[in-house]
Design an enzyme around this catalytic site. Structure first.
Site, PDB file in Angstrom:
ATOM      1  CD  GLU A  38      13.090 -11.888 -44.415  1.00  0.00           C
ATOM      2  OE1 GLU A  38      12.706 -10.721 -44.132  1.00  0.00           O
ATOM      3  OE2 GLU A  38      13.471 -12.693 -43.556  1.00  0.00           O
ATOM      4  CE  LYS A 109      16.576 -12.394 -41.251  1.00  0.00           C
ATOM      5  NZ  LYS A 109      15.099 -12.191 -41.248  1.00  0.00           N
ATOM      6  CB  CYS A 142      14.829  -8.790 -42.891  1.00  0.00           C
ATOM      7  SG  CYS A 142      13.446  -7.742 -42.357  1.00  0.00           S
ATOM      8  CB  VAL A 169       6.805  -6.481 -38.868  1.00  0.00           C
ATOM      9  CG1 VAL A 169       6.384  -7.500 -39.914  1.00  0.00           C
ATOM     10  CG2 VAL A 169       7.855  -7.074 -37.937  1.00  0.00           C
TER      11      VAL A 169
END
Ligand code: ACM
Length: 269
Positions: A38, A109, A142, A169
């Site tokens: 991404e 997205k 993501c 993350v």
């Protein structure tokens, strides 16, 4: 069919350098389809709307898409890569899809994560499915992974593999992808980035461990957490075509959508 990911560490704002880095990693990989992270060209932690405006690009006319078209042609490979898109005065966290023959399309997205909601509009295009020879691939970005509907709608449209551009993350996605692949009987290629971005007193560490997952929930390849790494696996897409589990159960035919209608209109107040 050889599919894979390009895991590396983009540096924030250094678009030219990031494109060069990706191009070097892709050179000579001998894959049919490669997935990049991404926002691979810009980095992730934006600090102002001015930065978003300065770094976002038109698709397919921007410098990054033109570079991707060149890489796809030179390496005879399909590419799916995340970048910040400018469309008029709107901005999207997008993925561009290119083939050796040219531009195929853009996915914006749909499920924005955390401060992305400050910078980007939520996607206004459906989850896409593209043909690659006799087979099909879908695209998501993501955080889309945490909504099972994302991979479901592409799998129901016949996708054999899901290309998943990521800047992860949190530690949950890689293991969750085993379930996503199992419940849809598809492959997935999650291309994550590495490194830490510290900007304006905000710091995010990206977790690497890009992963290729198969329809039986097996991890075919998992990268290290901090290395630059191109992972390619030769997969038989036909394994994702057959949704029959045993002589009584078919993963798609056994679904009972009449009992799922709630998901079409349910919003928590
Ligand atoms: C994410 O959607 N970048 C976690």
């Amino acid at each position: 069919m050889k599919v894979g990911f390009v895991q590396f560490e983009p540096l924030f704002g250094e678009v030219e350098r990031n494109i060069e880095r990706a191009e070097k990693l892709i050179e000579g990989t001998n894959a049919d389809l490669l997935v990049l992270p991404e926002l691979f060209n810009t980095g992730y932690v934006f600090a102002s709307m001015d930065e978003v405006r300065a770094l976002s690009e038109k698709i397919p006319d921007g410098v990054t898409t033109r570079a991707l078209l060149r890489m796809a042609k030179n390496n005879d490979v399909y590419l799916v890569a995340g970048l910040a898109e400018r469309s008029g005065d709107r901005f999207f966290n997008s993925a561009v899809i290119v083939s050796p023959q040219g531009y195929l399309g853009t996915y914006r997205k749909i499920h924005l994560f955390f401060e992305e909601k400050r910078w980007f509009d939520p996607g206004d295009t459906p989850f896409p499915v593209y043909s690659l020879g006799d087979h099909k691939f879908g695209v998501m970005i993501c955080f889309d992974w945490i909504f099972p509907e994302s991979m479901r709608v592409m799998s129901l449209q016949g996708a054999h593999v899901i290309c998943h551009c990521a800047n992860l993350v949190l530690p949950f996605c890689q293991d969750a992808m085993k379930t996503r692949c199992l419940e849809n009987h598809v492959f997935a290629v999650t291309s994550n980035r590495t490194g830490t971005e510290s900007r304006n007193e905000k710091s995010l560490r990206f977790t690497g461990k890009s992963q290729i997952t198969d329809p039986a929930a097996e991890v075919l390849y998992r990268a290290e957490s901090e290395t630059e790494e191109v992972g390619v696996v030769d997969i038989d897409f036909n394994r994702a075509a057959d949704k029959q589990l045993n002589e009584y159960n078919n993963l798609f035919q056994d679904r009972r959508p009449d009992f799922y209608s709630m998901i079409l209109h349910h919003h928590q107040e």
